[in-house]
Scaffold this active site. Structure first.
Site: not given
Ligand code: FES
Length: 583
Positions: A280, A283, A300, A320, A359, A362, A367, A506
């Protein structure tokens, strides 16, 4: 401010105007029971558990919404009050699925606790029950109407805290229900799977979709190599499930418990958080140097990702392209680790323990795979891990502290603070500053980006010539504030934005141990759990910057090549797409 003087249980008291009876009682160490009340979020006087008597008034009043007035005399424990509370509770219980022995919230249920405190031993009201649906179509959240007590805490949190508002009240009287819009499944509306409804539900009406049995099955399968990784925030709260005070560090005992559960390898998602910073940070530098889309926004948090894909798809180029640390870890295990250990990735099961219910959504995104192998196979919450430890009858409190397994268990202080709001930003700045100044900078506590304030802005002098302007927000409403500014072009001079879907980040994720509304009146669990992570960063870890992680350095030298290079991009980056609101 004007002061109000009144009597409570015979004692004189003076409080500022606008104070409710509930707040005033608390100041005087008088406990009034509550159920629907969530401080600052759900103050609607719905459940009537907090009824009090006001001398001379015809009806009992709900203390949570009734402001004190000059000269009133409040009784919080009169026979009339006790009787009314008991009848109200009996009525709520009469319409509640009372299979308490097999409910995951048993012993952590505010309704069950109240029944005991108020002395309910019989339910005199029986008959037809309203609410029969169990909606388990969502990847993350199960909604059980048979246990819903219509307190509407979930409705308020979803709308007011998360700015998602997919839950609401329908029907009237006996047919009242809390449901997603148009009576649809949570899977078919714009739910971001954050689970904030779960951790604010007083009963078992909202729970995570359990994947515990799938983990047991994998562990028992002799053909599978089962690897577990744990997110930073899990260690900030797991101990609470075993009686430790809020704010107790669980890292060593957690690793020991995971090993005893039978996982073949016990790794740390923090390793991948360090990799995330490498990717990151590179990037961001690329975007700064090459005129890329700015501000760049972190990627994230899967709740946040679903939020932007659903509600602000026009801003997707700001994200990102990094996968989350959970998925970076899974992708590296299914590629680098599998190759170097001669394991067919198809014979590997990667389990993640996350503070998060999103999650679970996710990991199912198509992908998020490497060469056709799903990055992470099963994601369980901190609560599910605690249940597994209890089921295995592991005496958690007696466990010694143990380390994670080598290489993928190695991490830095920069990684562990990912679990708190501001942590990803601070970790990134530590690495950026070292790289751009070409030295090991010693002043690395960027306290300006820490803390639970909803939206933080700061300018960080990364080099004498580069001041990076950052914005940090957590929780849907705060995120929405930032996103409105972004799409209006008001953040054109900002370089980097950190957004996390849950309030506090989190540490207060929807998969974390559930703390009662009453405790949350006194303790800011977000701050207490964050302290655990900042302590681990400053007191327990040898390295505090991601680019100093020896195993990460080795990974790039021996396998990935350059950060953001071709191979790293193939394994560690992803794409995003607009998601329908479906209503
Ligand atoms: Fe006051 Fe529910 S009405 S707590």
């Amino acid at each position: 401010m004007k002061e109000i003087t009144f009597k409570i249980n015979g004692q004189d008291m003076t409080v500022p105007e606008g104070t409710t009876i509930l707040e005033a009682a608390k100041l005087n160490n008088i406990d009034i029971p509550t159920l629907c009340y969530l401080k600052g979020i759900n103050e609607i006087g719905a459940c009537r558990m907090c009824l009090v008597e006001i001398k001379g008034a015809r009806a009992l009043q709900a203390a949570c919404v009734y402001p004190v007035a000059n000269g009133i005399e409040v009784l919080t424990n009169s026979p009339k009050v006790r009787k009314a509370r008991k009848v109200n509770l009996e009525l709520i219980l009469s319409n509640h699925n009372r299979e308490c022995t097999i409910c995951v919230r048993s012993e952590n249920c505010e309704l069950q606790a109240l029944a005991k405190e108020i002395g309910v031993s019989d339910i005199p009201f029986e008959g037809e029950k309203s609410g029969t649906l169990i909606d388990n179509k969502s990847t993350s959240i199960v909604r059980d109407e048979t246990k819903c007590i219509l307190c509407k805490r979930c409705v308020a949190v979803c709308a007011n805290v998360q700015n998602v508002a997919v839950l609401g009240s329908v029907g009237r009287g006996f047919t009242s229900q809390v449901q997603p819009v148009f009576g649809k499944s949570l899977a078919d509306v714009g739910c971001i799977n954050c689970g904030q409804c779960i951790i604010n539900c007083p009963v078992g009406a909202l729970t995570e979709k359990s994947d515990v049995q799938r983990v047991w099955d994998a562990i028992e399968d002799p053909t599978k190599t089962v690897i577990v990784q744990t997110a930073p925030a899990v260690r900030s709260a797991l101990g609470e499930e075993f009686g430790y005070p809020i704010g107790t560090r669980a890292t060593g005992q957690m690793a020991a418990a995971l090993r005893r559960l039978g996982f073949d390898k016990v790794f740390d998602t923090d390793f991948a958080a360090d990799v995330t910073i490498m990717e990151e940070g590179t990037e961001l530098l690329g975007r700064l140097n090459n005129g890329g889309v700015l501000p760049m926004i972190t990627s994230c948090s899967p709740g946040w990702i679903k939020y932007i894909e659903t509600y602000y798809p026009e801003a997707l180029p700001h994200l990102s392209s990094c996968k989350s640390p959970q998925n970076m870890a899974g992708a590296l295990l299914k590629s680098h680790y599998a190759e170097t250990n001669n394991i067919d990735p198809k014979d590997m099961v990667v389990v993640s323990v996350m503070p998060c219910t999103a999650k679970k959504y996710e990991i199912q995104r198509p992908e998020l795979n490497v060469d056709g192998n799903q990055d992470v196979d099963i994601s369980i919450t901190t609560r599910e891990l605690a249940r597994m430890i209890k089921e295995a009858r592991i005496m958690y409190t007696q466990l010694p502290d143990e380390d994670f397994d080598a290489y993928y268990g190695e991490s830095t202080g920069a990684a562990v603070i990912f679990g708190a709001t501001g942590g990803v930003m601070e970790a990134a700045v530590r690495t950026l500053a070292d790289i751009l100044n070409n030295k090991d900078i010693q002043e690395i506590d960027y306290v300006g980006v820490r803390g639970v304030e909803g939206v933080k802005t700061a300018t960080v002098d990364v080099t004498p010539d580069l001041a990076v302007k950052v914005v940090i927000a957590h929780g849907g409403s705060n995120i929405n504030t930032v996103m409105k500014q972004l799409v209006a072009g008001e953040l054109a001079d900002t370089h980097f934005i950190e957004l996390m879907g849950c309030p506090g980040g989190c540490v207060n994720g929807g998969g974390q141990p559930i703390v009662s509304a009453k405790t949350k009146m006194d303790v800011d669990i977000r701050a207490e759990r964050a302290k655990v992570l900042y302590d681990e960063d400053s007191k327990h870890l040898k390295y505090r910057k991601s680019h100093q992680n020896p195993s990460v350095i080795k990974l790039y030298e021996e396998y990935l090549g350059e950060p953001n290079g071709h191979k790293a991009h193939h394994i560690l980056h992803t794409t995003y797409s607009q998601k329908p609101k479906l209503y």
